[in-house]
Design an enzyme around this catalytic site. Structure first.
Site, PDB file in Angstrom:
ATOM      1  N   LYS A 193       0.918  -1.064   0.130  1.00 41.14           N
ATOM      2  CA  LYS A 193      -0.069  -0.163   0.145  1.00 41.14           C
ATOM      3  C   LYS A 193       0.990   1.359  -0.166  1.00 41.14           C
ATOM      4  O   LYS A 193       1.934   1.296   0.826  1.00 41.14           O
ATOM      5  CB  LYS A 193      -0.722  -0.105   1.224  1.00 41.14           C
TER       6      LYS A 193
ATOM      7  N   ASP B 165      -2.603  10.043   3.861  1.00 43.03           N
ATOM      8  CA  ASP B 165      -3.823   9.919   3.930  1.00 43.03           C
ATOM      9  C   ASP B 165      -4.791  10.843   5.189  1.00 43.03           C
ATOM     10  O   ASP B 165      -4.630  10.801   6.219  1.00 43.03           O
ATOM     11  CB  ASP B 165      -3.950   8.339   4.589  1.00 43.03           C
TER      12      ASP B 165
ATOM     13  N   LYS C  68      -9.940  12.454   8.671  1.00 41.50           N
ATOM     14  CA  LYS C  68      -9.205  12.039   9.987  1.00 41.50           C
ATOM     15  C   LYS C  68      -9.474  13.437  11.012  1.00 41.50           C
ATOM     16  O   LYS C  68      -9.650  14.520  10.608  1.00 41.50           O
ATOM     17  CB  LYS C  68      -7.981  11.613   9.719  1.00 41.50           C
TER      18      LYS C  68
ATOM     19  N   ASP D 262     -12.257   7.107   3.954  1.00 41.89           N
ATOM     20  CA  ASP D 262     -10.941   6.717   4.608  1.00 41.89           C
ATOM     21  C   ASP D 262     -10.286   5.305   4.443  1.00 41.89           C
ATOM     22  O   ASP D 262      -9.432   4.991   4.853  1.00 41.89           O
ATOM     23  CB  ASP D 262     -11.071   7.043   6.097  1.00 41.89           C
TER      24      ASP D 262
ATOM     25  N   ARG E 291      -7.480  -0.255   0.844  1.00 38.66           N
ATOM     26  CA  ARG E 291      -8.121  -1.382   0.385  1.00 38.66           C
ATOM     27  C   ARG E 291      -8.659  -1.399  -1.381  1.00 38.66           C
ATOM     28  O   ARG E 291      -8.605  -2.250  -2.072  1.00 38.66           O
ATOM     29  CB  ARG E 291      -9.456  -1.802   1.074  1.00 38.66           C
TER      30      ARG E 291
END
Ligand code: BES
Ligand code: MN
Ligand code: ZN
Length: 507
Positions: A269, A274, A281, A351, A355
């Site tokens: 990944k 992020d 977040k 978020d 995946r």
């Protein structure tokens, strides 16, 4: 760092620090430590008798010889209980001694090879552990300090009395140094700030590796991603002005052309930052998300290690790299994306972006007809809740022999992995009303298992294992990485994968 092996007596070495060791509870030092104690006028024995030094694993004490011109200081490092001693303890002791030497401003050390004498380890394995531990323990990231606080450790000399062990120790030290350097390479990538370490930066690093180590590298850019149909990765990337990159880094050993071996594929990944996207977040949680490319760093480091160790197994690294940002162009919670394998994904939480990147990479892996695919990702906070910071990486696989190989690699490398179940129920939670699957279940329960169930839908046609390395990739300030500090990146996954790949052909 310059690491060498030399024949001689540790007490006669000249270095900024000499490193000797002590088992916990031992009253009379033996071997090299006894020789050093003689030079120090029994100061080591006095230290033990005082009770100030117990010999606990990684404990250090420093003594200063008065009449010895060859060294300024002697570092004594604890090996822990002799009954519990292992290669990993030798590595940790070497790391602790190196960290201490760095803290004292030493530029050179001469060290005994922990475990090669009384510890009962094979000479090669002991030297490998010591070289690896020294590399890891001496690590610093000071690129952005205008004034360096600490000097770099420039050289480590492994000292051995028995000439018959020297050749094995040299071979072991070379391996340990290679693996340690590759882990530190990954640490550097993770420690870089996110305005520097972008997807393009990772792609450039992969190209540099290819040139330096005889690897094959190729970067799939935005236009090609669109042609291929990597809609999940593209969805995450669309909010950022930094273009995404899909990095391919291949190691083909010299004889592969003859043996036609299928590769082992490592997927990492590579979210270089992020924010969470619109499912944003908190301010407190966000800065650590520069480490959300820890899986990518581990993959690049592991392929580098495969090349440096000249392994017989072909290894392919796949790194989907993107930022997860907020802008007028960002993907929304409720968007539907189509992944490379044609499956549609309802984005219920922006978020849960990792995946999505992995979905396209796992589907892409199929074209290699691989022996196995292992992905590493800082995927869920839930893995940290389950296992704790620095606890273990969560392992998911339905392939028994792959599971055993990875657990064995964990034991050999000292990088801890712990299995969690992949119950079919978890997939039920990911059912979407509008698409084939949704990217987040919507509650907190078994968040790590749910993410693994999602990935499984894209990992089709090969043995597959998923490692959630969120608990391991980054040590927050105030909780420096154990046992190989400092705070920040750990390089987790490089040593684990090196151990896995080294033993791949054997069993
Ligand atoms: N990168 C994070 C996971 C993470 C959190 C790694 C903390 C290291 C430290 C990941 O992209 C994420 O945000 N996961 C979500 C998933 C959820 C929305 C289903 C999480 O863990 O909250
Ligand atoms: Mn996220
Ligand atoms: Zn993430």
């Amino acid at each position: 760092m310059n690491i060498t092996v030399t024949l001689g007596n540790i007490a006669d070495q000249s270095a900024s620090a000499i490193v000797v060791n002590l088992f916990e509870g031992l009253q009379n030092p033996a071997g090299a430590t006894r020789a050093m104690d003689a030079k120090l006028g029994s100061a080591i024995r006095a230290l033990i008798v005082s009770g100030d030094f117990k010999g606990k694993l990684g404990e250090t004490a420093v003594l200063y010889p008065h009449e010895n011109a060859l060294t300024t200081r002697v570092i004594i490092v604890g090996l822990g209980k002799s009954g519990e001693f292992s290669v990993d303890h030798a590595r940790q002791a070497a790391g602790a001694a190196a960290a201490k030497a760095v803290a004292l401003g030493c530029r050179t050390i001469a060290t005994v090879v922990h475990g090669a004498g009384g510890g009962g380890l094979e000479a090669k394995a002991a030297a490998r552990a010591v070289a690896e531990g020294v590399e890891l323990g001496a690590y610093q990231f000071a690129e952005y300090k205008s004034k360096a606080e600490l000097a770099l450790l420039e050289s480590a000399t492994l000292v051995e009395m028995d000439e018959a062990k020297i050749a094995d120790m040299e071979a072991g030290a070379r391996q340990g140094q290679a693996v340690g350097e590759c882990a530190n390479f990954a640490r550097d990538l993770v420690n870089q700030p996110p305005n520097v370490c972008t997807p393009s930066y990772l792609a450039a690093k992969a190209e540099q590796l290819a040139a330096a180590f005889g690897l094959k590298s190729r970067t799939i850019d935005l236009a090609e991603m669109r042609e291929l149909g990597m809609g999940a990765l593209l969805g995450v990337a669309q909010g950022s002005s930094e273009p995404p990159k899909f990095i391919v880094l291949e190691y083909w050993p010299g004889s592969t052309a003859i043996t036609h071996l299928a590769p082992v594929i490592l997927v990492g990944k590579g979210v270089t930052f992020d924010t969470g996207g619109y499912s944003i977040k908190t301010a407190a949680d966000m800065p650590e998300m520069k480490s959300d490319m820890g899986g990518a760093a581990a993959v690049l480091g592991a392929v580098r290690a495969a090349a440096m160790l000249n392994l017989p197994t072909p290894v392919v690294g796949l790194v989907p790299a993107s930022e997860n940002m907020i802008s007028g162009g960002s993907y929304r919670p409720a968007d539907v994306l189509t992944a490379l394998n044609g499956k549609t994904i309802e984005v219920t939480n922006t978020d849960a972006e990792g995946r999505l990147l992995l979905a396209d990479a796992l589907a892409y892996a199929r074209r290699y007809a691989p022996e196995a695919v292992i992905d590493m990702a800082t995927l869920t906070g839930a893995a940290m809740i389950a296992l704790g910071r620095g606890g273990a990486a969560a392992l998911f696989t339905e392939h028994e022999s792959l599971s055993q190989r990875i657990l064995a690699a964990g034991a050999a490398s000292g990088e801890r992995v712990w299995p969690l179940p992949l119950y079919p129920d978890y997939l039920e939670w990911m059912k979407s009303d509008v698409a084939d699957i949704k990217n987040s279940a919507g509650d907190r329960y078994a968040g790590t298992g749910a993410s693994a169930a999602f990935l499984k839908e894209f990992a089709d046609g090969y043995p597959w294992a998923h490692l959630d390395i969120a608990p391991m990739a980054f040590a927050a300030k105030g909780q420096p990485a154990k046992p190989y500090g400092p705070a920040g990146a750990t390089g987790f996954g490089v040593r684990l994968m090196a151990a896995l790949l080294e033993n791949w052909q054997g069993d």
